[in-house]
Design a protein around this motif. Structure first.
Motif, short mmCIF file in Angstrom:
data_model
loop_
_atom_site.label_atom_id
_atom_site.label_comp_id
_atom_site.label_asym_id
_atom_site.label_seq_id
_atom_site.Cartn_x
_atom_site.Cartn_y
_atom_site.Cartn_z
N SER B 271 47.93 34.75 43.60
CA SER B 271 48.85 34.19 42.61
C SER B 271 48.36 34.49 41.20
CB SER B 271 49.12 32.70 42.81
OG SER B 271 47.95 32.01 43.09
N ASN B 272 47.04 34.60 41.00
CA ASN B 272 46.55 35.02 39.69
C ASN B 272 47.06 36.41 39.35
OD1 ASN B 272 45.11 33.02 38.39
ND2 ASN B 272 43.25 33.42 39.53
N VAL B 273 47.06 37.29 40.34
CA VAL B 273 47.58 38.64 40.10
C VAL B 273 49.05 38.55 39.71
CG1 VAL B 273 48.20 40.80 41.23
CG2 VAL B 273 45.93 39.85 41.54
N ALA B 274 49.79 37.72 40.42
CA ALA B 274 51.22 37.62 40.17
C ALA B 274 51.52 36.96 38.82
CB ALA B 274 51.90 36.84 41.28
N LEU B 275 50.57 36.16 38.33
CA LEU B 275 50.78 35.48 37.05
C LEU B 275 50.29 36.32 35.87
CD1 LEU B 275 49.64 31.91 38.09
CD2 LEU B 275 51.92 32.50 37.30
N GLY B 276 49.81 37.53 36.15
CA GLY B 276 49.26 38.35 35.09
C GLY B 276 47.85 37.94 34.71
N ARG B 277 47.21 37.15 35.57
CA ARG B 277 45.85 36.71 35.28
C ARG B 277 44.82 37.46 36.11
NH1 ARG B 277 45.61 32.00 32.36
NH2 ARG B 277 47.53 30.82 32.20
N GLY B 278 45.15 38.68 36.46
CA GLY B 278 44.24 39.45 37.32
C GLY B 278 42.84 39.56 36.77
N SER B 279 42.74 39.65 35.45
CA SER B 279 41.41 39.83 34.85
C SER B 279 40.56 38.58 35.01
CB SER B 279 41.54 40.17 33.38
OG SER B 279 42.09 39.07 32.69
N ILE B 281 40.36 36.72 37.83
CA ILE B 281 40.08 36.40 39.22
C ILE B 281 38.63 35.95 39.41
CG2 ILE B 281 39.77 37.46 41.50
CD1 ILE B 281 42.37 38.88 41.11
N ASP B 389 42.48 39.23 27.75
CA ASP B 389 42.69 40.56 28.33
C ASP B 389 43.80 41.27 27.58
OD1 ASP B 389 44.62 38.84 29.07
OD2 ASP B 389 44.63 39.34 31.19
N TYR B 444 46.80 37.06 28.45
CA TYR B 444 48.14 37.43 28.88
C TYR B 444 48.86 36.28 29.60
CZ TYR B 444 51.73 40.36 31.04
OH TYR B 444 52.91 40.90 31.45
#
Lengths: 383, 491
Positions: B271-279, B281, B389, B444
């Protein structure tokens, strides 16, 4: 009540942009859509003047719009590119034969020459025959691996400088999610880059990287472009479908999710000290590969020797199986020529030579395990 | 460590592991470990365990996570965040058991439980019930209300601390012994002790902290300002982290334990990836992370949901709050969608959660995403306190494409301007103004939130949530008297 176009051009809006939520009229949408792709191409410096560029064309919406846009921008902004359409015929009756008709029409409509390569000429197998062997499950593994290589082969044949593919934002977001689910960190890192970067290979790039699939469909719809819409008849069983469904759910909940996923993918890196498979070339066909023998060769070997499941599953197990099958059948592995390979002492010596190479690679703690493996293999091969 | 090898987590084999049918336990199945007792649980859809062997395996996993990190030192004070949910309940029981072990195996840190009362979100957990549970486990408990997070940074938030009866009795016994030797006025001292604050158990009720105007304001932000469920949940998650860290600081704890299981972390990763919070993780899944200057640890990260459930079942542990308490309403959100997705996939491909978890553990923030002025204050998101990010990166990035799309959709005048520009770099400058201020302050993911909230409005409470940054002007004010070239008076 009609909405006004949000650029204040005075016309009534005909659509809501999925990417930003703004309402636009037809002209402003066309212009914004084209301008964005132009900016992507420019800011990533995808092409240089005089490049010979192959457009990977399947006849579907993405590649049809891609061909149209490439020609349009090339003329409008004077890129100075020479374009060619490159199609791969997987040999899927009821799907690819129909879509290729569309590409042939596009050739005439846009005045771009077309080159078609088939799996049959390249590998000696059509997808229809592969599905007969492997069944409906896992067949996308074959098709995907083969097509990737077929495109490269076609590009080499045409002597182009670049290949452009119609991968859109949805496809890339989907790949990011897929690679996380599969734990493929090497690809996770590569999949968001807008163009492939190995020096000696023809680079592939994705001008639609930030373009929503929905907008491509809208563009094709309003421009009345001629494209082919049937889903591949073998695809419903693909694992990718799960990721696709999930992404569509996300988009429904929050339309920005697709670009958010791409942003996440772009801002990720792999922790120091994590071992990544080094990219080398396949020892059989010379193609880029992370293994000693590339996936396409492994899959072909499996098909030709009647063990189609060979390439599906752990790559470490493939190595063992390859050796065994080689000894059993002695067929030439890389093509369907079924030329008998010398199955005598010389080939065994070669095997042992390979093993000795492994031994040189041994370092530190792993030595114990590898030595066992080597002894085991030598026992297997004992004269 | 040893536990990880039990899983076959090769990516490609994922597809092959598709379960055709679930294995079912029969009476005669033996534990694969001891080969004596009847099996009670199936792990990973293939391994049978009896209760005893399972408990050993599970407890070992927990202890080895803490042990191998070498981060928790002898005598450390640790604040354990407790939500009342299944995995944090499990965490408390594991710690209790670890503390009760004989000296050689005893866990060597001092836990203190923190509970955040979320009655504002219509959570049904009663404080009294929580207290009862913590009291049984004999831990000191502190609690606060969620809306306290809106208190200005400079002021203290109200946290109540209760020590359990057992704890007091033990403490008194200890004092008795000690004082017996020291004082002749023993009874007098005891009287003092009895009337002291320590002895008093607060009147435990949900209202003990009082309903403040802050709760209304938080309600307002959640129901009015934030339009969709995804933003609400994301916002709440950030608030919880903020509040837990703030409580830890105020109570004097440097270390915090969170009871997230590996399954929960896998959901967070995706869900972090989906929220644009991939950096970010790594900031949510590594064993040790740093948030707002507090060290946050995840001792349950190597356990999985089904194991936690087995443990809770086999030990007959009471869980105060069975339901997930994330959502004030039932609308779908990115997190709830991801949770359902992971659970469904896990049913079919049982290595899903371990694979996602292991992938997430290997990821860090990308170099390109980092800002150029590293180490400066401007490098940190004003809301979540993590590194931003939203640096320049390359000129071709998702962020720039969003900025461009917005510009093109909103301004007609751009049309003429761009068409006539030959030099591309000028166009880029056109793209990069005004609008992007939000990306200079926030990461982001938080920028997505802040665009929904009216963060620039100074009367809004959201302001209190932002990490205050000294503006350049303020910096100048401090040194103003010493800047000679500015033509200031030299006394």
């Amino acid at each position: 009540m009609p909405f006004l176009c949000s650029t204040n051009c005075g016309k009534n809006a005909v659509l809501k942009r999925p990417k930003t939520g703004g309402a636009l009229c037809k002209e402003c949408f066309f212009w914004a859509f084209e301008e964005e792709i132009h900016c992507t191409i420019k800011s990533a410096s995808l092409f240089s003047k005089g490049d010979y560029v192959a457009i990977a064309a399947s006849g579907g919406k993405d590649s049809t719009v891609l061909a149209y846009i490439m020609k349009l921008l090339n003329d409008r902004y004077n890129y100075g590119l020479k374009l060619v359409l490159l199609s791969i015929d997987e040999g899927i009756t009821g799907y690819r034969d129909d879509s290729l008709e569309t590409v042939k029409r596009n050739e005439v409509q846009y005045g771009i020459p077309l080159k078609i390569l088939s799996y049959d000429e390249l590998y000696g197998w059509t997808m229809d025959r592969i599905v007969e062997k492997i069944g409906r499950k896992n067949n996308c593994t074959f098709c995907g691996v083969f097509r990737r290589q077929a495109l490269d082969r076609g590009a080499e044949l045409l002597k182009v400088d670049k290949i452009v593919t119609g991968h859109n934002a949805d496809d890339i977001a989907e790949t990011v999610i897929m690679n996380i689910l599969r734990g493929d960190i090497a690809r996770l890192q590569r999949c968001t880059s807008i163009q492939t970067s190995s020096e000696d290979k023809i680079s592939r790039c994705k001008p639609f990287k930030y373009t929503y699939e929905k907008e491509i469909v809208m563009y094709a719809y309003f421009k009345k472009l001629d494209y082919f819409t049937t889903e591949c008849i073998y695809s419903p069983n693909a694992y990718r479908g799960h990721a696709r469904a999930y992404l569509k759910d996300l988009e429904r909940i929050r339309p920005s999710a697709i670009i958010d996923v791409i942003h996440s993918g772009e801002s990720l890196a792999i922790r120091d000290g994590i071992h990544l498979p080094a990219q080398t070339t396949c020892s059989r066909c010379g193609h880029v590969s992370s293994q000693e023998i590339c996936k396409a060769c492994v899959l072909l070997e499996g098909l030709n020797n009647g063990i189609p499941k060979l390439g599906i599953g752990k790559s470490s197990k493939v190595k063992e199986k390859l050796k065994v099958s080689k000894e059993k059948n002695g067929n030439c592995a890389n093509c369907s020529c079924s030329k008998k390979e010398e199955n005598g002492i010389s080939s065994r010596l070669k095997d042992i030579e390979e093993l000795l190479n492994i031994e040189v690679d041994i370092n530190g703690s792993k030595s114990c395990r590898n030595i066992n493996k080597v002894t085991r293999r030598i026992e297997d091969l004992s004269f | 460590m040893c536990s990880l090898n039990d899983f076959e987590m090769d990516g490609d084999s994922n597809k092959e592991m598709k379960k055709s049918n679930h294995k079912v336990l029969t009476e005669s199945d033996l534990c694969r470990k001891c080969q004596i007792n009847n099996a009670k649980f199936i792990l990973r859809d293939k391994d049978f365990y009896c209760t005893q062997c399972f408990t050993v395996y599970f407890v070992h996993k927990f202890r080895s996570t803490i042990g191998k990190s070498r981060e928790i030192k002898h005598g450390d004070k640790v604040l354990v965040a407790f939500s009342g949910g299944i995995s944090s309940t499990c965490l408390l029981h594991l710690i209790r058991q670890g503390l009760d072990e004989p000296a050689t195996k005893k866990l060597q840190f001092h836990p203190h439980v923190l509970f955040i009362n979320e009655s504002i979100l219509n959570s049904q957990t009663s404080l009294a019930k929580i207290y009862e549970e913590i009291d049984k486990l004999n831990f000191p408990l502190s609690y606060t209300n969620l809306e306290e997070v809106l208190v200005e940074e400079s002021k203290e938030i109200s946290i109540k601390t209760v020590k359990s009866e057992k704890y007091l009795v033990e403490f008194q016994k200890y004092l008795h012994k000690f004082l017996w030797k020291l004082s002749e006025n023993y009874s007098e001292l005891l009287e003092v002790l009895r009337s002291s604050d320590l002895n008093k158990v607060d009147n435990i009720s949900d209202e003990s902290l009082g309903v403040s105007e802050r709760s209304n304001e938080l309600q307002h932000i959640l129901s009015e300002s934030l339009k969709n469920q995804t933003s609400r949940e994301d916002f709440l998650r950030q608030l919880r982290y903020k509040l837990i860290c703030r409580c830890a600081k105020q109570l004097g704890f440097q270390k915090v334990f969170l009871g997230c299981s590996g399954t929960e972390l896998a959901i967070q990763i995706l869900s972090n990836v989906a929220l644009g919070r991939g950096s970010q993780i790594a900031d949510f899944v590594q064993f040790k992370t740093n948030h707002f200057g507090v060290e946050v640890f995840l001792p349950m990260r190597e356990t999985f949901e089904d194991e936690v459930k087995f443990f809770i079942e086999s030990q007959n542990i009471f869980v105060p709050e069975e339901e997930e308490k994330l959502t004030p309403s039932n609308k779908p959100s990115i997190v709830s969608c991801t949770r359902a997705f992971i659970h469904n996939l896990q049913e079919e491909f049982f290595s899903t959660v371990p694979t996602v978890f292991r992938t997430g553990s290997k990821l860090v923030r990308g170099k390109e995403a980092e800002n150029e002025n590293e180490g400066l204050e401007g490098d940190v998101c004003s809301f979540c306190g993590l590194k931003r990010d939203t640096g320049k990166g390359g000129s071709s990035s998702a962020l720039n494409s969003i900025k461009l799309s917005k510009k093109l959709t909103e301004n007609q005048f751009m049309k003429g301007v761009i068409d006539n520009q030959d030099d591309f770099s000028d166009k880029e400058n056109l793209i990069d103004d005004g609008e992007s201020e939000v990306y200079n302050l926030f990461c982001y993911g938080c920028a997505n939130l802040m665009q929904e909230l009216d963060y620039q409005n100074s009367s809004s409470r959201v302001q209190h949530l932002l990490v205050t940054k000294k503006s350049e002007q303020q910096n100048l004010d401090i040194i103003q008297n010493y800047l000679l070239e500015r033509g200031l008076n030299i006394p």
